[in-house]
Design a protein around this motif. Sequence first.
Motif, PDB file in Angstrom:
ATOM      1  N   VAL A 107      38.041  52.372  44.147  1.00  0.00           N
ATOM      2  CA  VAL A 107      37.740  53.620  44.842  1.00  0.00           C
ATOM      3  C   VAL A 107      37.878  54.798  43.886  1.00  0.00           C
ATOM      4  O   VAL A 107      38.831  54.873  43.104  1.00  0.00           O
ATOM      5  N   LEU A 108      36.932  55.731  43.962  1.00  0.00           N
ATOM      6  CA  LEU A 108      37.007  56.992  43.229  1.00  0.00           C
ATOM      7  C   LEU A 108      37.149  58.116  44.244  1.00  0.00           C
ATOM      8  O   LEU A 108      36.278  58.312  45.089  1.00  0.00           O
ATOM      9  N   ASP A 109      38.265  58.842  44.173  1.00  0.00           N
ATOM     10  CA  ASP A 109      38.561  59.934  45.098  1.00  0.00           C
ATOM     11  C   ASP A 109      38.270  61.257  44.405  1.00  0.00           C
ATOM     12  O   ASP A 109      39.047  61.720  43.566  1.00  0.00           O
ATOM     13  N   PRO A 123      44.891  46.903  50.889  1.00  0.00           N
ATOM     14  CA  PRO A 123      45.022  46.881  49.426  1.00  0.00           C
ATOM     15  C   PRO A 123      43.736  47.311  48.717  1.00  0.00           C
ATOM     16  O   PRO A 123      42.627  47.055  49.203  1.00  0.00           O
ATOM     17  N   TYR A 124      43.897  47.971  47.577  1.00  0.00           N
ATOM     18  CA  TYR A 124      42.760  48.362  46.740  1.00  0.00           C
ATOM     19  C   TYR A 124      43.044  47.928  45.310  1.00  0.00           C
ATOM     20  O   TYR A 124      44.164  48.066  44.818  1.00  0.00           O
ATOM     21  N   ARG A 125      42.026  47.419  44.649  1.00  0.00           N
ATOM     22  CA  ARG A 125      42.183  46.942  43.281  1.00  0.00           C
ATOM     23  C   ARG A 125      42.417  48.104  42.320  1.00  0.00           C
ATOM     24  O   ARG A 125      43.191  47.997  41.362  1.00  0.00           O
ATOM     25  N   THR A 164      30.725  50.925  38.760  1.00  0.00           N
ATOM     26  CA  THR A 164      32.158  50.622  38.679  1.00  0.00           C
ATOM     27  C   THR A 164      32.838  50.566  40.036  1.00  0.00           C
ATOM     28  O   THR A 164      33.695  49.712  40.278  1.00  0.00           O
ATOM     29  N   PHE A 165      32.472  51.464  40.954  1.00  0.00           N
ATOM     30  CA  PHE A 165      33.266  51.664  42.169  1.00  0.00           C
ATOM     31  C   PHE A 165      32.572  51.117  43.419  1.00  0.00           C
ATOM     32  O   PHE A 165      31.349  51.224  43.578  1.00  0.00           O
ATOM     33  N   ASP A 166      33.404  50.564  44.306  1.00  0.00           N
ATOM     34  CA  ASP A 166      32.910  50.107  45.605  1.00  0.00           C
ATOM     35  C   ASP A 166      32.771  51.276  46.579  1.00  0.00           C
ATOM     36  O   ASP A 166      32.026  51.179  47.553  1.00  0.00           O
ATOM     37  N   ALA A 167      33.502  52.344  46.319  1.00  0.00           N
ATOM     38  CA  ALA A 167      33.450  53.511  47.198  1.00  0.00           C
ATOM     39  C   ALA A 167      33.778  54.770  46.412  1.00  0.00           C
ATOM     40  O   ALA A 167      34.642  54.762  45.527  1.00  0.00           O
ATOM     41  N   ARG A 189      25.453  56.916  40.016  1.00  0.00           N
ATOM     42  CA  ARG A 189      25.565  56.152  38.774  1.00  0.00           C
ATOM     43  C   ARG A 189      26.809  55.272  38.757  1.00  0.00           C
ATOM     44  O   ARG A 189      26.753  54.110  38.344  1.00  0.00           O
ATOM     45  N   VAL A 190      27.956  55.813  39.190  1.00  0.00           N
ATOM     46  CA  VAL A 190      29.210  55.059  39.079  1.00  0.00           C
ATOM     47  C   VAL A 190      29.432  54.091  40.232  1.00  0.00           C
ATOM     48  O   VAL A 190      30.289  53.203  40.131  1.00  0.00           O
TER      49      VAL A 190
END
Length: 287
Positions: A107-109, A123-125, A164-167, A189-190
Motif C-alpha cells: 500500500v502507498l499512502d 495484515p499488509y506486506r 509495485t503497489f496493490d493499492a 505507473r506505480v
Amino acid sequence: MLTLSGSKSTLPYHTSELSCRSVARAARSQQTSRQLSRCRLPVQCQSAAMPSIVQREVLTNRERLKLDTADDTTFYDQPRIVQHVDDTFRRKVSQIYRQSIPANGAVLDLMSSWVSHLPEDKPYRLVVGHGMNAQELKRNKQLDRFFLRDFNKDPSDWAENDNTFDAVICCVSVQYMQQPERVFAEIHRVLKPGGVCIMTFSSRLFYSKAIQGWRDNSAYGRVSLVKQYFQCIKGFTEAKVVTEVELPSQSLTGFASLQAKFSRLLSGSSQQDPFYAVLAYKQQLQI
C-alpha cells in the motif's frame, strides 16, 4: 452509492438589468479576474510537458490557484497531531480499505500523516507513506517507510518502481493538488495491474490551501472533479463513487462513544462529516 446526473456542477447565474453601481462593480470584478489570471503557477505547471498517459488537462490555470501562495513546505512545517475528520468518517475510511485492499498487499499512502486509517486487524506486506512533515510520518506506526515530497512542485518521477503497489490511498487531501493530472499519472505507473486507487474526502479543508477548482465547487462538483482526474489518465477503469459504507454491527460504547460525542460538540455541530470516496482500478494488461 451516489448517482451523478446532469452536466453542471454549479448553479447557473441569472442576468438582470445592471445599475451604474453594479456596472462599476462588475468592471472591478473583471479587473480582479485579469489580475488573478496573471498569478504565477509553479514553474513545473507552466513548462513541463504532460506525461503521454495524460489524455487531457482537467484544470485550467485559474482553477489551480490557491489563496495562500506561500511555500507549502512552510505551511506544513509544524506537525499537526490531530484528527481532521470525525470518528464515523474515519471508520468508514477503514472499512472501505478493508473491503477494497487485498490482505498482505503493498500500500502507498499519499499525503499521509501520523495515521493511515488502514484497519489494524488486517495484515499488509508493505505500507509506504508520503507527506510533507517528517515528524508526523515518524509517528505513524503502520508505515514501513516514508518519503517527503511537495507534489505541487514535483508531481512526477517518484522514487518508486513501476507496478509495485496493490493499492494507493489518499485521505482528505486530494483538494490540495495543483497538478492532479501528473500525480494521477504517477499513481497509475506505480500501481500493479488490477490495483486500486481510493480517494476519500469530506467537506473539511484548509481553505486557503485548496485549489480554486475545489473551493468554488459544490459537493457534486468535487466528486465529478475527482472522477475526471481518473478519466484523464489512459488505463484506469471507470471511477466508482461511494457515499455510504456499511460499518460493522458493533456500535461505539463507553468511553469511545463519549469521545465521539465530545468531538462533535467541540466542532460546534452534531452532524457527521459527509463521506465521499472515488476509486478506480488500473486496467489489467491485455494478453
